[in-house]
Design an enzyme around this catalytic site. Sequence first.
Site, short mmCIF file in Angstrom:
data_model
loop_
_atom_site.label_atom_id
_atom_site.label_comp_id
_atom_site.label_asym_id
_atom_site.label_seq_id
_atom_site.Cartn_x
_atom_site.Cartn_y
_atom_site.Cartn_z
N GLU A 101 -15.69 -24.95 13.90
CA GLU A 101 -15.79 -23.60 14.46
C GLU A 101 -17.09 -23.02 13.94
O GLU A 101 -17.18 -22.65 12.77
CB GLU A 101 -14.63 -22.72 13.96
N CYS A 127 -17.31 -14.24 13.60
CA CYS A 127 -17.79 -15.36 14.42
C CYS A 127 -17.74 -15.00 15.89
O CYS A 127 -18.50 -15.51 16.70
CB CYS A 127 -16.94 -16.59 14.17
P1 NAP Z 1 -21.89 -21.70 5.86
O1 NAP Z 1 -22.97 -21.36 4.93
O2 NAP Z 1 -22.13 -22.70 6.90
O3 NAP Z 1 -20.65 -22.15 4.94
C1 NAP Z 1 -19.42 -22.48 5.50
C2 NAP Z 1 -18.59 -23.25 4.49
O4 NAP Z 1 -19.20 -24.51 4.25
C3 NAP Z 1 -18.50 -22.56 3.13
O5 NAP Z 1 -17.21 -22.75 2.60
C4 NAP Z 1 -19.52 -23.33 2.32
O6 NAP Z 1 -19.25 -23.31 0.95
C5 NAP Z 1 -19.32 -24.71 2.87
N1 NAP Z 1 -20.41 -25.62 2.58
C6 NAP Z 1 -21.73 -25.40 2.64
N2 NAP Z 1 -22.40 -26.50 2.29
C7 NAP Z 1 -21.48 -27.43 1.99
C8 NAP Z 1 -21.55 -28.77 1.53
N3 NAP Z 1 -22.71 -29.38 1.34
N4 NAP Z 1 -20.39 -29.42 1.32
C9 NAP Z 1 -19.21 -28.85 1.51
N5 NAP Z 1 -19.08 -27.57 1.93
C10 NAP Z 1 -20.22 -26.87 2.17
O7 NAP Z 1 -21.33 -20.43 6.60
P2 NAP Z 1 -20.98 -19.01 5.98
O8 NAP Z 1 -22.27 -18.36 5.62
O9 NAP Z 1 -19.94 -19.10 4.94
O10 NAP Z 1 -20.33 -18.29 7.22
C11 NAP Z 1 -21.06 -17.59 8.17
C12 NAP Z 1 -21.16 -18.37 9.43
O11 NAP Z 1 -19.89 -18.84 9.83
C13 NAP Z 1 -21.65 -17.56 10.59
O12 NAP Z 1 -22.68 -18.25 11.21
C14 NAP Z 1 -20.45 -17.42 11.52
O13 NAP Z 1 -20.76 -17.31 12.87
C15 NAP Z 1 -19.66 -18.64 11.22
N6 NAP Z 1 -18.24 -18.43 11.45
C16 NAP Z 1 -17.62 -19.06 12.48
C17 NAP Z 1 -16.27 -18.86 12.69
C18 NAP Z 1 -15.54 -19.52 13.84
O14 NAP Z 1 -14.32 -19.47 13.88
N7 NAP Z 1 -16.22 -20.12 14.75
C19 NAP Z 1 -15.54 -18.02 11.87
C20 NAP Z 1 -16.21 -17.38 10.83
C21 NAP Z 1 -17.56 -17.60 10.63
P3 NAP Z 1 -20.14 -22.44 -0.07
O15 NAP Z 1 -19.83 -21.04 0.19
O16 NAP Z 1 -19.64 -22.89 -1.39
O17 NAP Z 1 -21.56 -22.78 0.20
#
Ligand code: NAP
Length: 697
Positions: free
Chosen positions: A255, A294
């Site tokens: 997602e 999102c």
């Molecule tokens: P993100 O930086 O991509 O992180 C998402 C998740 O991935 C976090 O739990 C992060 O953990 C983890 N992660 C990052 N690098 C990783 C790695 N190398 N190994 C394992 N896990 C890793 O996104 P975010 O900043 O948290 O969220 C914002 C984004 O999410 C926005 O772009 C939004 O549009 C999107 N979003 C989409 C939805 C949907 O349902 N489509 C819902 C909500 C948000 P850490 O925090 O520890 O880095």
Amino acid sequence: MLKLENYITGKWITGDGDGQLLYNAVTGEAVAAASTKGLDFKSIIEYGRTVGNPALRKMTFHQRGNMLKALALHLRNHLEKFYTISYQTGATKADSWVDIEGGIGNLFANASLRRKFPDETFCIDGESHNLSKNNTFMGTHILVPKEGVALHINAFNFPVWGMLEKIAVNLLAGVPAIVKPATVTSYLTEAVVKEIIASGILPVGSLQLICGSTGDLLDHVTSQDVITFTGSASTGLMLKKTPAILDNNVPFNMEADSLNCIVLGEDVTPDKPEWDIFIKEIRKEMTLKAGQRCTGIRRIFVPENKMEDIWKAISTSLSQTTIGNPLNSAVRMGSLAGQKQRTEVKEQVQKLLAASQIVYGSLDSVEVIDADPKKGAFISPVLLMNALPWASVTGYTTNPSHEVEAFGPVSTIMPYKNMDDAIALSKLGKGSLVSTIVTADYKEARQYVVGAATHHGRILVLNDECARESTGHGSPLPLLVHGGPGRAGGGEEMGGLRGVKHYLQRTALQGSPTTITAITNVYQPNAKGKEPGKHPFKKYFEELQIGDQIITDKRVITSEDIDRFADLSGDHFYAHIKTTDFTGTMFEQQVAHGYFIMSVAAGLFVDSYEKNPVLLNYGIDELRFTKPVYPGAEVYIRFTCKEKLPNDKRVIEKPEDFKRGDDIDKGIVKWLVEFLDETNEITGVATILTMVAKKLQ
Ligand code: NAP
């Protein structure tokens, strides 16, 4: 400094070292530190598989559903604590409500889904198929819980809902979870998991929590595991390429961020209610959770002759939004989740500016109530305008308005020429979670929906008829699919039963009808019936056996019967009238009403006069008339106990809610009713449902 704990292998454990500092998004003060350093990730996943999985898979869907309900009720008792922590993430009361109570609501919704499943550890999926001439060989599908774990990697914006909406589904399916919230807001997720574990409601091993890096966890996944990822498209893509995921064909439900849009219908003018509905929806979506959703509206498409009126109206509306400390009741928009997020939003807006200009708000200043705008992660809503939505900008397929997501209160308004143009523009997002069209014109709505659906996971058609009760552009709902194609990740979650099936292995099952009945505990047509010993209506719920069968007496259907049924019901369809000239019709002569045969069936199979454990007739699931019944036919019924479903006693919260029968313990029984004639051919079939009392009250 409070060090967050990870809940792994049945214990609360802190990671080594100082850990990553986490901050109060409003005051900028450090509130906790998170570390997973030193954790043995392989043992975490094995613990889920070997301890949590067997415990859950031996429970039935109904037991798992009731467990979710108990959990939801338990969490409801701790709302105040969760809200207090939630404010530290910059969320207002309304934002927190969506996250916390929305998440708990999701547990309730999934708990109710148990009624769509049998009281078994596994279930049949879809129809059965007879595969032979002599009815001895058939096929169907079954769904069994996978033997692995559900690994949820979540985004920072909904630390509670994000976890609960996902674990509700895998727990109902019978699969344990490992939850990895985004680190920045993991202190709230940790607080909720502490309450979940303390409740003792979940079997040991069914939920583990990792606050911080996942280390080498992903290297240990196998084909029985399921990964869900919520976050940015770039992180998702990077994780999806992990060799263990590719080598083992591990399902990876993504997602990701998307460039969701809203379209103002060509029919909408300032004097129509839809005009205000449109403005209100945009303001709500831009400011709720400070735009960190999102599903947030990132692109606003408006007929070109209404651009100026609309951006002015949105700006006026946004100017009424009070920003500041969420603890102050006058505040309508809180802060972003942290300084890093604020920096990122500003950087993304800079990219958007290559094709647009700011028409409301500022990147440099924001007026806040009860807080320091520098220490807290505050930002003003920013409305951008791109007058040339099709223009090319170097480095982009078209231009950044359709490709760059600023995960905050940021949206870009753009003109369209006609509905085909609006549809084409919506698709420049390359796949989105959701789109809304605001229109009172059904034709326009149809054109947009059919044209744009390929690129959207959900479409909301908003107008005055539904606006007051609409759940809104931004809300994914437990019973509807959430996810979107392409850029949005290509995933699908929630959606009622559909979501649960992601955690179940579907297996085609072939064999004789009697064997498959014995395996599935659902009577299959053509299976051997069982001699029930006494009329099945005299048996209590516990006494009934799948396959209990009676063959009734015969009854001759006469022309007078059909006439009388026509008079009694008022159904004088020409086929039931004996004087009709049947030339050119589907029938040879006067034919019995299907409903008459159904009624005759009831007359034949119902054991009457004395009170018995059958409390009432609950309805008919399927009813088919497959062969005409003419006067002179001798009909009889094969009546078989097909399936038994428990029906929990209603929880009566107030005495005035009590309805007659609420105090009786009972279940639902499905019966296969086959109508046969003197040639032993089936003339129709039905599945009827009765409510049957339990012996043990
Ligand atoms: P993100 O930086 O991509 O992180 C998402 C998740 O991935 C976090 O739990 C992060 O953990 C983890 N992660 C990052 N690098 C990783 C790695 N190398 N190994 C394992 N896990 C890793 O996104 P975010 O900043 O948290 O969220 C914002 C984004 O999410 C926005 O772009 C939004 O549009 C999107 N979003 C989409 C939805 C949907 O349902 N489509 C819902 C909500 C948000 P850490 O925090 O520890 O880095």
